[in-house]
Scaffold this motif. Structure first.
Motif, PDB file in Angstrom:
ATOM      1  N   GLN A  61       0.829  -1.207   0.000  1.00 35.48           N
ATOM      2  CA  GLN A  61       0.000   0.000   0.000  1.00 35.48           C
ATOM      3  C   GLN A  61       0.859   1.251   0.000  1.00 35.48           C
ATOM      4  O   GLN A  61       0.491   2.264  -0.608  1.00 35.48           O
ATOM      5  CB  GLN A  61      -0.983  -0.006   1.184  1.00 35.48           C
ATOM      6  CG  GLN A  61      -0.376   0.049   2.575  1.00 35.48           C
ATOM      7  CD  GLN A  61      -0.136   1.457   3.085  1.00 35.48           C
ATOM      8  OE1 GLN A  61      -0.514   2.423   2.427  1.00 35.48           O
ATOM      9  NE2 GLN A  61       0.496   1.585   4.236  1.00 35.48           N
ATOM     10  N   GLY A  83       0.693   3.972  -2.978  1.00 32.90           N
ATOM     11  CA  GLY A  83       0.468   5.373  -2.644  1.00 32.90           C
ATOM     12  C   GLY A  83       1.518   6.272  -3.255  1.00 32.90           C
ATOM     13  O   GLY A  83       1.209   7.356  -3.770  1.00 32.90           O
ATOM     14  N   GLY A  95      -7.921  11.289   2.769  1.00 34.83           N
ATOM     15  CA  GLY A  95      -7.437  10.427   1.695  1.00 34.83           C
ATOM     16  C   GLY A  95      -8.573   9.899   0.843  1.00 34.83           C
ATOM     17  O   GLY A  95      -8.453   9.801  -0.385  1.00 34.83           O
ATOM     18  N   CYS A 116       0.811   6.592  -6.908  1.00 32.74           N
ATOM     19  CA  CYS A 116      -0.335   7.486  -7.101  1.00 32.74           C
ATOM     20  C   CYS A 116       0.111   8.939  -7.069  1.00 32.74           C
ATOM     21  O   CYS A 116      -0.258   9.735  -7.941  1.00 32.74           O
ATOM     22  CB  CYS A 116      -1.388   7.224  -6.011  1.00 32.74           C
ATOM     23  SG  CYS A 116      -2.689   8.488  -5.941  1.00 32.74           S
ATOM     24  N   HIS A 126      -4.121   1.509  -3.531  1.00 30.98           N
ATOM     25  CA  HIS A 126      -3.567   1.923  -2.242  1.00 30.98           C
ATOM     26  C   HIS A 126      -4.627   1.843  -1.146  1.00 30.98           C
ATOM     27  O   HIS A 126      -4.385   1.285  -0.062  1.00 30.98           O
ATOM     28  CB  HIS A 126      -3.031   3.351  -2.371  1.00 30.98           C
ATOM     29  CG  HIS A 126      -2.714   4.014  -1.070  1.00 30.98           C
ATOM     30  ND1 HIS A 126      -1.615   3.689  -0.313  1.00 30.98           N
ATOM     31  CD2 HIS A 126      -3.375   5.003  -0.381  1.00 30.98           C
ATOM     32  CE1 HIS A 126      -1.591   4.440   0.786  1.00 30.98           C
ATOM     33  NE2 HIS A 126      -2.646   5.240   0.759  1.00 30.98           N
ATOM     34  N   ALA A 161      -4.456   4.995  -6.670  1.00 27.80           N
ATOM     35  CA  ALA A 161      -5.123   5.468  -5.451  1.00 27.80           C
ATOM     36  C   ALA A 161      -6.118   4.423  -4.948  1.00 27.80           C
ATOM     37  O   ALA A 161      -6.204   4.152  -3.746  1.00 27.80           O
ATOM     38  CB  ALA A 161      -5.843   6.789  -5.728  1.00 27.80           C
TER      39      ALA A 161
END
Length: 265
Positions: free
Chosen positions: A47, A51, A126, A54, A97, A94
């Motif tokens: 993750q 991220g 987020g 992203c 993630h 995204a």
């Protein structure tokens, strides 16, 4: 009358951006699965890297347009064409993630309820960023733009800056790696450069509408003033928003030195 060339998917730069994005996501999960034996650490690293990707694609999509204002749109026309696909890639990473963090680390929505307020508001920020990116991706097709009209589509896509600000706050508050000085410096420089280019674009647009700004001294004074404001806002983030790493370190210090903590009070 010249005949139009037949459309070829293989000659479309957006196709290559999207295909490489999917392949990269598969390579990431395969690499971490093969190199990390612990399931929990596998989810954490996956993750985190999704991220990071992203943010990389999001930043690239944002900076392309203002660069065009500085060096000339003609010079950036090819990458401008691929910009929508880069934005879709940011939305794709995204979602990955968020999915790995939610179902891999937290075990689903139930795990969110037991988190601290810092975690919860950061996850909400987020989540809004993810929603904005998905909205941008869903409206990135020519047919949708034609249906919405370009002017409305342009106004809608300005939400990407709001989402970007919330994403920065999300990263700062929960990102354990952003506590390191080197990473903070790189992030600060990247945000300062982006804000500078955006302010230059904004002032350039205003100068086209208001002849009083065509004067170089006025133009650059306004540009410098707006840029300095943004630099100040960026520099204030560590002071205004808590970081999990710092809060956790303070908590550990309190547990390690309970008497000192009591004396301080």
């Amino acid at each position: 009358m010249p005949t139009a060339k037949p459309y070829s998917l293989l000659s479309n730069s957006r196709f290559y951006v999207l295909v490489s994005t999917v392949l990269l996501s598969i390579i990431v999960v395969a690499f971490f699965r093969l190199t990390i034996s612990s399931d929990q650490l596998f989810y954490i690293r996956t993750q985190q890297f999704y991220g990071l990707l992203c943010i990389f694609y999001w930043y690239t999509a944002l900076i392309i347009s203002p660069i065009g204002y500085v060096i000339g749109k003609q010079r950036t026309k090819h990458i401008e064409f691929a910009r929508r696909a880069i934005g879709v890639s940011a939305a794709y990473f995204a979602v990955l993630h968020a999915a790995v963090a939610l179902w891999g680390q937290l075990g689903g929505f139930r795990g969110v309820g037991g988190l601290s307020p810092l975690f919860q508001w950061s996850l909400l920020a987020g989540l809004f960023g993810v929603v904005v990116l998905l909205l941008m991706a869903a409206t990135s097709f020519d047919g949708v733009i034609k249906f919405m009209t370009f002017r409305r589509w342009k106004w809608l896509h300005r939400l990407v800056y709001v989402g970007g600000i919330l994403a920065v706050l999300h990263i700062w508050s929960l990102g354990t790696h952003v506590g390191y000085g080197g990473i903070q410096l790189v992030a600060f420089v990247a945000l300062v450069v982006l804000s500078g280019l955006e302010m230059f674009r904004l002032v350039t647009i205003l100068a086209r509408k208001h002849t009083s700004l065509a004067n170089k001294r006025v133009f650059y004074s306004l540009f410098a003033g707006l840029w300095l404001v943004w630099i100040g806002l960026i520099a204030s983030i560590p002071l205004a928003v808590e970081n999990y790493r710092d809060v956790h370190s303070q908590h550990m210090d309190t547990e390690s030195h309970p008497h000192e903590s009591g004396d301080a009070h």
